[in-house]
Design a protein around this motif. Sequence first.
Motif, PDB file in Angstrom:
ATOM      1  N   VAL A  90       0.616  -1.190   0.082  1.00 46.86           N
ATOM      2  CA  VAL A  90      -0.114   0.133  -0.141  1.00 46.86           C
ATOM      3  C   VAL A  90       0.998   1.288  -0.018  1.00 46.86           C
ATOM      4  CG1 VAL A  90      -1.757   1.355   1.448  1.00 46.86           C
ATOM      5  CG2 VAL A  90      -2.088  -1.123   1.101  1.00 46.86           C
ATOM      6  N   VAL A  91       1.857   1.221   0.932  1.00 46.01           N
ATOM      7  CA  VAL A  91       2.529   2.479   0.959  1.00 46.01           C
ATOM      8  C   VAL A  91       3.610   2.644  -0.243  1.00 46.01           C
ATOM      9  CG1 VAL A  91       4.783   1.247   2.199  1.00 46.01           C
ATOM     10  CG2 VAL A  91       3.953   3.834   2.677  1.00 46.01           C
ATOM     11  N   SER A  92       3.846   1.751  -1.269  1.00 50.44           N
ATOM     12  CA  SER A  92       4.560   1.635  -2.148  1.00 50.44           C
ATOM     13  C   SER A  92       3.974   1.813  -3.391  1.00 50.44           C
ATOM     14  CB  SER A  92       5.460   0.255  -2.287  1.00 50.44           C
ATOM     15  OG  SER A  92       6.276   0.257  -1.049  1.00 50.44           O
ATOM     16  N   ILE A  93       2.497   1.994  -3.398  1.00 52.28           N
ATOM     17  CA  ILE A  93       2.081   1.914  -4.534  1.00 52.28           C
ATOM     18  C   ILE A  93       2.297   3.136  -5.698  1.00 52.28           C
ATOM     19  CG2 ILE A  93      -0.174   2.965  -5.778  1.00 52.28           C
ATOM     20  CD1 ILE A  93      -1.704   1.310  -3.503  1.00 52.28           C
ATOM     21  N   PRO A  94       2.765   4.364  -5.255  1.00 55.12           N
ATOM     22  CA  PRO A  94       3.227   5.452  -6.139  1.00 55.12           C
ATOM     23  C   PRO A  94       4.544   4.883  -6.831  1.00 55.12           C
ATOM     24  CG  PRO A  94       2.661   6.445  -4.166  1.00 55.12           C
ATOM     25  CD  PRO A  94       2.488   4.883  -3.936  1.00 55.12           C
ATOM     26  N   LEU A  95       5.350   3.914  -6.606  1.00 59.03           N
ATOM     27  CA  LEU A  95       6.537   3.409  -7.044  1.00 59.03           C
ATOM     28  C   LEU A  95       6.098   2.320  -7.995  1.00 59.03           C
ATOM     29  CD1 LEU A  95       8.414   2.203  -3.868  1.00 59.03           C
ATOM     30  CD2 LEU A  95       8.446   4.739  -4.923  1.00 59.03           C
ATOM     31  N   LEU A  96       4.851   2.025  -8.350  1.00 56.20           N
ATOM     32  CA  LEU A  96       4.521   1.235  -9.498  1.00 56.20           C
ATOM     33  C   LEU A  96       4.382   1.902 -10.588  1.00 56.20           C
ATOM     34  CD1 LEU A  96       2.294  -1.006  -7.239  1.00 56.20           C
ATOM     35  CD2 LEU A  96       4.597  -1.341  -7.456  1.00 56.20           C
ATOM     36  N   GLY A  97       5.402   2.269 -11.388  1.00 57.93           N
ATOM     37  CA  GLY A  97       4.981   2.972 -12.535  1.00 57.93           C
ATOM     38  C   GLY A  97       6.297   3.062 -13.219  1.00 57.93           C
ATOM     39  N   TYR A 156      15.627   4.413  -8.189  1.00 57.45           N
ATOM     40  CA  TYR A 156      15.137   5.335  -7.387  1.00 57.45           C
ATOM     41  C   TYR A 156      13.816   4.607  -6.648  1.00 57.45           C
ATOM     42  CZ  TYR A 156      12.539   9.164  -4.952  1.00 57.45           C
ATOM     43  OH  TYR A 156      11.970   9.920  -3.956  1.00 57.45           O
ATOM     44  N   HIS A 157      13.023   3.751  -7.477  1.00 59.55           N
ATOM     45  CA  HIS A 157      11.887   3.139  -7.042  1.00 59.55           C
ATOM     46  C   HIS A 157      12.434   2.004  -6.079  1.00 59.55           C
ATOM     47  CE1 HIS A 157       8.721   4.681 -10.370  1.00 59.55           C
ATOM     48  NE2 HIS A 157       8.940   5.418  -9.275  1.00 59.55           N
ATOM     49  N   ILE A 158      13.440   1.051  -6.657  1.00 59.63           N
ATOM     50  CA  ILE A 158      13.923  -0.004  -5.772  1.00 59.63           C
ATOM     51  C   ILE A 158      14.277   0.414  -4.527  1.00 59.63           C
ATOM     52  CG2 ILE A 158      15.572  -2.020  -5.580  1.00 59.63           C
ATOM     53  CD1 ILE A 158      15.093  -2.384  -8.614  1.00 59.63           C
ATOM     54  N   PHE A 159      15.114   1.476  -4.441  1.00 61.97           N
ATOM     55  CA  PHE A 159      15.608   2.097  -3.222  1.00 61.97           C
ATOM     56  C   PHE A 159      14.388   2.287  -2.205  1.00 61.97           C
ATOM     57  CE2 PHE A 159      17.831   5.748  -0.883  1.00 61.97           C
ATOM     58  CZ  PHE A 159      18.605   4.826  -0.110  1.00 61.97           C
ATOM     59  N   ALA A 170      22.893   4.532  -6.386  1.00 64.99           N
ATOM     60  CA  ALA A 170      23.820   4.983  -7.331  1.00 64.99           C
ATOM     61  C   ALA A 170      24.750   3.947  -7.873  1.00 64.99           C
ATOM     62  CB  ALA A 170      24.706   5.965  -6.514  1.00 64.99           C
ATOM     63  N   LEU A 171      24.959   2.880  -7.199  1.00 66.74           N
ATOM     64  CA  LEU A 171      25.402   1.640  -7.625  1.00 66.74           C
ATOM     65  C   LEU A 171      24.596   0.896  -8.474  1.00 66.74           C
ATOM     66  CD1 LEU A 171      27.409   0.283  -4.377  1.00 66.74           C
ATOM     67  CD2 LEU A 171      28.269   0.933  -6.688  1.00 66.74           C
ATOM     68  N   MET A 172      23.361   0.779  -8.316  1.00 70.44           N
ATOM     69  CA  MET A 172      22.456   0.283  -9.324  1.00 70.44           C
ATOM     70  C   MET A 172      22.323   0.945 -10.442  1.00 70.44           C
ATOM     71  SD  MET A 172      18.808  -0.999  -7.318  1.00 70.44           S
ATOM     72  CE  MET A 172      18.880   0.563  -6.019  1.00 70.44           C
ATOM     73  N   HIS A 173      22.583   2.315 -10.394  1.00 67.22           N
ATOM     74  CA  HIS A 173      22.534   3.032 -11.507  1.00 67.22           C
ATOM     75  C   HIS A 173      23.851   3.099 -12.489  1.00 67.22           C
ATOM     76  CE1 HIS A 173      21.463   6.414 -14.295  1.00 67.22           C
ATOM     77  NE2 HIS A 173      22.270   7.331 -14.033  1.00 67.22           N
TER      78      HIS A 173
END
Length: 572
Positions: A23-30, A100-103, A87-90
């Motif tokens: 629920v709290v992560s819904i804005p990350l699903l895009g 950013y979303h994964i973090f 940063a390492l992921m990028h």
Amino acid sequence: MLIKRQLWNKRIEIFSCLLAVIVVSIPLLGSTIFQGHDTFFHTQRIVSISNALREGQFPVRIYKEIFDGYGYGSSLFYPELFLYIPALMHLAGASIVTSYHIFVLMINIATILVAKYSFSVILKSRQIGFLAAIIYELSVYRMVDLYTRGSLGENLALIFCPLALCGIVYLLRGTTEKWWLLMVGFSGLLQSHVLTFVMMVIMTAVIMVINIRKILNKKTIVSLTKAVFMTIGINLWFLIPFLQVSSMKVQAYKGDEKFWNTNSMLAEIFDVTLRTSYGVETYSSGLGNTITKTVGIVILLGCVFFIYCLLLGAKGQKRRLLKDNIIYLVLGGIAICMLTNLFPWNLIKQSDCLRNFFEKFQFMWRFNIIAVLLLSMVASVGIYIMFCLKNKKKVLFCLTLGISIYSLIYINNFVRASSEFDDQGVMEISYMDTLYLLENNDIFVREELESNAKQIQYDSYKRGNAEISLNYSILSNENEVYIDVPITYYPGYVAKINGEDCKVECGDGGVVRINIPSGKKIGKLEVEYVESNLYKAADVVSMLCLFALVIRVIISLKAKHKDKTNSHMKKR
């Protein structure tokens, strides 16, 4: 049957935690990032750290490409250890949006796991601690911090607030061998957000003064001393640069609004509609357009239940549970008052010392951090006593569902009001805050090279990311000549003329100034950033402290495993 019931209860608990995180992560699903107030700033930090690592700079001290190559020393002022993860992921090839979303998802997962452990210890109940963690995870201020404000640093700090409090409680209960939890909690805070670290230090001092008798014994003092010195040692690599640059007169805050001008009213604390989910930060924007300041209806009702049970005579174990948490109700209530104009801010501003201290917090609604931390526990106790005496797990799941539905009100309001951006947007805007530049800087309006010499010539001029190389010839006869170069001044820049070191200082416009020795009217000038020996020594001390801590934890875990094995053998 008992094993099946335990397994079933554990599954409900896991499912409830997953529901809260989803629920709290819904804005990350895009495929885009919803824009908060500081989202561009933090995404650019991630990109800049990635660029610095690619160039071999570690630890990252200067974002060399920022401000058209002038460079930016945000890392010296603002902790960013955890930003190395995205940063390492990028750097590995992931887009900035994905990184950013994964973090942020990792932050949400870490928050509920740490909160669940910490609150369970503090409240001496796994069920109540679980409920407190759900309330904390889905708290309005945490979501406002994460999305409306886009404040990664402060939200990272919210992971460690419960752990720091847990460490304090362990010491107060005499469990002195757990001192390292206090160190980990406060180290996490310091590496996330300095202002939150300061607030938690103050809260810790208040709790310790209230419980001074429990503190004043040899074992507790020794453990507290270990925690303090290990916290300093393990974070010395950040503290030394931070303390060095703290004396610089930088722009620490934009705007002229002061805490004593807050027009926040008590009525805003009871605004449960969350209509201003994308409000602005400043007080002068009006009550209807500032960010949501309420702790949320769940915490408010939970505190009402707590007070109801306390006043109407709960008995036995419930009574002791209520009494143990009165201190959190009182301190949390004070924190809520500090959000509003009910608090005597106009009196506090009359003291120079207090005024200068509180100005550093910028906005008084930051004290929601303390309010949400403490009142999440209070609310969980009140709700648990009122509703969870029978069918505990099923009731807890229903409560999780209800809290999640309420949180969706905020998320719905936020995504409707917020704009979005993608990777291209990050790169095109390339936004970086102008805080942490010297107050008198003129890097945006100055010439490339400036000198007090009346006649000076340049050739072979090369300018890279915060690095300069040029040949110069001084044709006039001034005794003291300097050259100001297009590099933002921070400690650590080194200048060489014909391969020999020369003096570097801050120029009038906040740039690097090189003082030219009288015998070197002609020469080749090179300027670059080099980490000082003091910084390197601090890096080594921090690494040694980290290594010692890891060894200590391994020994402790082995001893614990051995004790369990011996105990099991004796039972057999």
